[in-house]
Motif scaffolding. Structure first.
Motif, PDB file in Angstrom:
ATOM      1  N   ALA A  22      -0.021   1.355 -16.154  1.00 29.82           N
ATOM      2  CA  ALA A  22       1.335   1.931 -16.160  1.00 29.82           C
ATOM      3  C   ALA A  22       1.571   2.684 -17.464  1.00 29.82           C
ATOM      4  O   ALA A  22       2.408   2.324 -18.284  1.00 29.82           O
ATOM      5  CB  ALA A  22       2.371   0.838 -15.951  1.00 29.82           C
ATOM      6  N   THR A  23       0.789   3.753 -17.640  1.00 28.02           N
ATOM      7  CA  THR A  23       0.868   4.604 -18.825  1.00 28.02           C
ATOM      8  C   THR A  23       0.923   6.059 -18.368  1.00 28.02           C
ATOM      9  O   THR A  23       0.668   6.363 -17.196  1.00 28.02           O
ATOM     10  CB  THR A  23      -0.373   4.418 -19.718  1.00 28.02           C
ATOM     11  N   ARG A  24       1.220   6.964 -19.302  1.00 28.97           N
ATOM     12  CA  ARG A  24       1.191   8.392 -18.955  1.00 28.97           C
ATOM     13  C   ARG A  24      -0.182   8.805 -18.455  1.00 28.97           C
ATOM     14  O   ARG A  24      -0.318   9.599 -17.531  1.00 28.97           O
ATOM     15  CB  ARG A  24       1.573   9.237 -20.170  1.00 28.97           C
ATOM     16  N   ARG A  25      -1.203   8.246 -19.079  1.00 32.87           N
ATOM     17  CA  ARG A  25      -2.570   8.550 -18.654  1.00 32.87           C
ATOM     18  C   ARG A  25      -2.803   8.076 -17.223  1.00 32.87           C
ATOM     19  O   ARG A  25      -3.432   8.760 -16.422  1.00 32.87           O
ATOM     20  CB  ARG A  25      -3.562   7.890 -19.603  1.00 32.87           C
ATOM     21  N   GLY A  26      -2.291   6.904 -16.877  1.00 31.80           N
ATOM     22  CA  GLY A  26      -2.407   6.399 -15.512  1.00 31.80           C
ATOM     23  C   GLY A  26      -1.702   7.293 -14.511  1.00 31.80           C
ATOM     24  O   GLY A  26      -2.198   7.532 -13.403  1.00 31.80           O
ATOM     25  N   ALA A  27      -0.538   7.825 -14.888  1.00 30.08           N
ATOM     26  CA  ALA A  27       0.204   8.732 -14.005  1.00 30.08           C
ATOM     27  C   ALA A  27      -0.571  10.030 -13.788  1.00 30.08           C
ATOM     28  O   ALA A  27      -0.649  10.525 -12.659  1.00 30.08           O
ATOM     29  CB  ALA A  27       1.589   9.016 -14.585  1.00 30.08           C
ATOM     30  N   ARG A  28      -1.155  10.581 -14.860  1.00 25.72           N
ATOM     31  CA  ARG A  28      -1.961  11.799 -14.722  1.00 25.72           C
ATOM     32  C   ARG A  28      -3.184  11.534 -13.845  1.00 25.72           C
ATOM     33  O   ARG A  28      -3.549  12.352 -12.999  1.00 25.72           O
ATOM     34  CB  ARG A  28      -2.406  12.309 -16.092  1.00 25.72           C
ATOM     35  N   LEU A  29      -3.804  10.381 -14.049  1.00 20.46           N
ATOM     36  CA  LEU A  29      -4.980  10.022 -13.262  1.00 20.46           C
ATOM     37  C   LEU A  29      -4.616   9.862 -11.785  1.00 20.46           C
ATOM     38  O   LEU A  29      -5.390  10.252 -10.908  1.00 20.46           O
ATOM     39  CB  LEU A  29      -5.594   8.731 -13.816  1.00 20.46           C
ATOM     40  N   PRO A  66       5.320  -4.612 -19.219  1.00 21.92           N
ATOM     41  CA  PRO A  66       4.127  -4.756 -20.061  1.00 21.92           C
ATOM     42  C   PRO A  66       3.087  -5.674 -19.414  1.00 21.92           C
ATOM     43  O   PRO A  66       3.413  -6.749 -18.906  1.00 21.92           O
ATOM     44  CB  PRO A  66       4.671  -5.364 -21.356  1.00 21.92           C
ATOM     45  N   GLY A  67       1.846  -5.199 -19.391  1.00 18.29           N
ATOM     46  CA  GLY A  67       0.757  -5.979 -18.830  1.00 18.29           C
ATOM     47  C   GLY A  67       0.595  -5.847 -17.321  1.00 18.29           C
ATOM     48  O   GLY A  67      -0.321  -6.434 -16.753  1.00 18.29           O
ATOM     49  N   ARG A  68       1.468  -5.095 -16.660  1.00 17.70           N
ATOM     50  CA  ARG A  68       1.386  -4.921 -15.202  1.00 17.70           C
ATOM     51  C   ARG A  68       1.044  -3.471 -14.888  1.00 17.70           C
ATOM     52  O   ARG A  68       1.505  -2.556 -15.553  1.00 17.70           O
ATOM     53  CB  ARG A  68       2.709  -5.285 -14.533  1.00 17.70           C
ATOM     54  N   ASP A  69       0.251  -3.263 -13.863  1.00 18.79           N
ATOM     55  CA  ASP A  69      -0.180  -1.933 -13.444  1.00 18.79           C
ATOM     56  C   ASP A  69       0.707  -1.415 -12.315  1.00 18.79           C
ATOM     57  O   ASP A  69       1.608  -2.099 -11.852  1.00 18.79           O
ATOM     58  CB  ASP A  69      -1.629  -1.989 -12.946  1.00 18.79           C
ATOM     59  N   PHE A  70       0.403  -0.202 -11.860  1.00 17.43           N
ATOM     60  CA  PHE A  70       1.020   0.312 -10.638  1.00 17.43           C
ATOM     61  C   PHE A  70      -0.096   0.674  -9.674  1.00 17.43           C
ATOM     62  O   PHE A  70      -1.245   0.857 -10.067  1.00 17.43           O
ATOM     63  CB  PHE A  70       1.964   1.495 -10.914  1.00 17.43           C
ATOM     64  N   ARG A  71       0.237   0.747  -8.392  1.00 18.15           N
ATOM     65  CA  ARG A  71      -0.757   1.035  -7.363  1.00 18.15           C
ATOM     66  C   ARG A  71      -0.390   2.326  -6.637  1.00 18.15           C
ATOM     67  O   ARG A  71       0.759   2.525  -6.257  1.00 18.15           O
ATOM     68  CB  ARG A  71      -0.841  -0.100  -6.358  1.00 18.15           C
ATOM     69  N   LEU A  72      -1.403   3.169  -6.447  1.00 21.13           N
ATOM     70  CA  LEU A  72      -1.274   4.380  -5.643  1.00 21.13           C
ATOM     71  C   LEU A  72      -2.003   4.145  -4.332  1.00 21.13           C
ATOM     72  O   LEU A  72      -3.156   3.704  -4.331  1.00 21.13           O
ATOM     73  CB  LEU A  72      -1.898   5.578  -6.366  1.00 21.13           C
ATOM     74  N   THR A  73      -1.333   4.439  -3.215  1.00 23.17           N
ATOM     75  CA  THR A  73      -1.944   4.329  -1.895  1.00 23.17           C
ATOM     76  C   THR A  73      -1.692   5.614  -1.129  1.00 23.17           C
ATOM     77  O   THR A  73      -0.574   6.125  -1.118  1.00 23.17           O
ATOM     78  CB  THR A  73      -1.342   3.136  -1.108  1.00 23.17           C
ATOM     79  N   VAL A  86       3.678   4.465  -4.048  1.00 24.17           N
ATOM     80  CA  VAL A  86       3.454   4.055  -5.434  1.00 24.17           C
ATOM     81  C   VAL A  86       4.235   2.767  -5.637  1.00 24.17           C
ATOM     82  O   VAL A  86       5.453   2.732  -5.480  1.00 24.17           O
ATOM     83  CB  VAL A  86       3.892   5.141  -6.439  1.00 24.17           C
ATOM     84  N   THR A  87       3.513   1.700  -5.949  1.00 26.09           N
ATOM     85  CA  THR A  87       4.099   0.377  -6.106  1.00 26.09           C
ATOM     86  C   THR A  87       4.101  -0.011  -7.574  1.00 26.09           C
ATOM     87  O   THR A  87       3.079   0.107  -8.255  1.00 26.09           O
ATOM     88  CB  THR A  87       3.300  -0.665  -5.297  1.00 26.09           C
ATOM     89  N   ASP A  88       5.261  -0.450  -8.070  1.00 25.57           N
ATOM     90  CA  ASP A  88       5.348  -0.900  -9.457  1.00 25.57           C
ATOM     91  C   ASP A  88       5.982  -2.283  -9.511  1.00 25.57           C
ATOM     92  O   ASP A  88       6.344  -2.849  -8.488  1.00 25.57           O
ATOM     93  CB  ASP A  88       6.083   0.117 -10.343  1.00 25.57           C
ATOM     94  N   ALA A  89       6.112  -2.819 -10.706  1.00 20.95           N
ATOM     95  CA  ALA A  89       6.537  -4.201 -10.893  1.00 20.95           C
ATOM     96  C   ALA A  89       8.040  -4.377 -11.106  1.00 20.95           C
ATOM     97  O   ALA A  89       8.495  -5.497 -11.301  1.00 20.95           O
ATOM     98  CB  ALA A  89       5.785  -4.809 -12.086  1.00 20.95           C
ATOM     99  N   ARG A  90       8.833  -3.308 -11.078  1.00 23.52           N
ATOM    100  CA  ARG A  90      10.262  -3.413 -11.375  1.00 23.52           C
ATOM    101  C   ARG A  90      11.119  -3.206 -10.127  1.00 23.52           C
ATOM    102  O   ARG A  90      11.658  -2.136  -9.896  1.00 23.52           O
ATOM    103  CB  ARG A  90      10.676  -2.380 -12.427  1.00 23.52           C
ATOM    104  N   GLY A  91      11.235  -4.248  -9.328  1.00 22.02           N
ATOM    105  CA  GLY A  91      12.060  -4.174  -8.139  1.00 22.02           C
ATOM    106  C   GLY A  91      13.544  -4.114  -8.439  1.00 22.02           C
ATOM    107  O   GLY A  91      14.351  -3.749  -7.585  1.00 22.02           O
TER     108      GLY A  91
END
Length: 173
Positions: A22-29, A66-73, A86-91
């Motif tokens: 869950a970083t800017r780099r992850g979003a670009r990737l 912090p410490g949690r990722d996000f998922r792209l499907t 796009v799934t993240d940890a902040r519901g």
């Protein structure tokens, strides 16, 4: 309608999923991987990568824990509908369209862009207090573009018009 017919409509023909930081780099990737995957499947990717970029950016900026990722499907169905999730940890932070966005504002247009590209979009809660923002796009190749020509309205600086158009599309079956 038979159960078999319903299963054929909703079953993905192709599926891709990856967990990213869950970083800017992850979003670009996420955007780059979506582009490569759709290209590998032989599908147009320009519109989809814009949607992935916006949803992944929202996951990083507003859904990061912090410490949690996000998922792209990515799911491509037989009817050539692409579902991006796009799934993240902040519901507890559900995205919503903003009414008016100042023309010189640096943010606030991400979901307006998603709404402009997507046929449908929404947000659902997930397990462990997370959320999944999703969008569905109809894949149109250059060969079939004339048969599916859609004029994309220009909404720059006029989010009220986009909201009105989006609400009208949402009410249409």
């Amino acid at each position: 309608m038979s159960q078999k017919f319903l299963a054929e409509i909703s079953a993905p023909v192709r599926h891709f999923a990856i967990q990213l930081s869950a970083t800017r780099r992850g979003a670009r990737l996420a955007r780059l991987l979506a582009e490569r995957q759709l290209d590998e499947w032989g599908e147009p990717y320009e519109d989809a990568t814009q949607v992935v970029a916006e949803l992944a950016s929202n996951a990083v900026l507003h859904g990061r824990v912090p410490g949690r990722d996000f998922r792209l499907t990515l799911r491509l169905r037989a009817d050539r509908t692409l579902r991006i999730e796009v799934t993240d940890a902040r519901g507890d932070r559900i995205p919503r369209l903003l009414g008016q966005v100042a023309q010189d504002a640096e943010g606030g247009r991400g979901l307006l862009i998603v709404a402009a590209y997507a046929h449908r979009w929404g947000v659902v809660e997930t397990a462990a207090h997370g959320k999944t923002a999703w969008a569905e796009l109809r894949c149109v190749t250059e060969d079939s573009a004339a048969d599916h020509a859609v004029e994309m309205p220009s909404y720059y600086g006029d989010s009220t018009a986009l909201l009105r158009d989006f609400e009208e599309r949402d009410r249409t079956p």
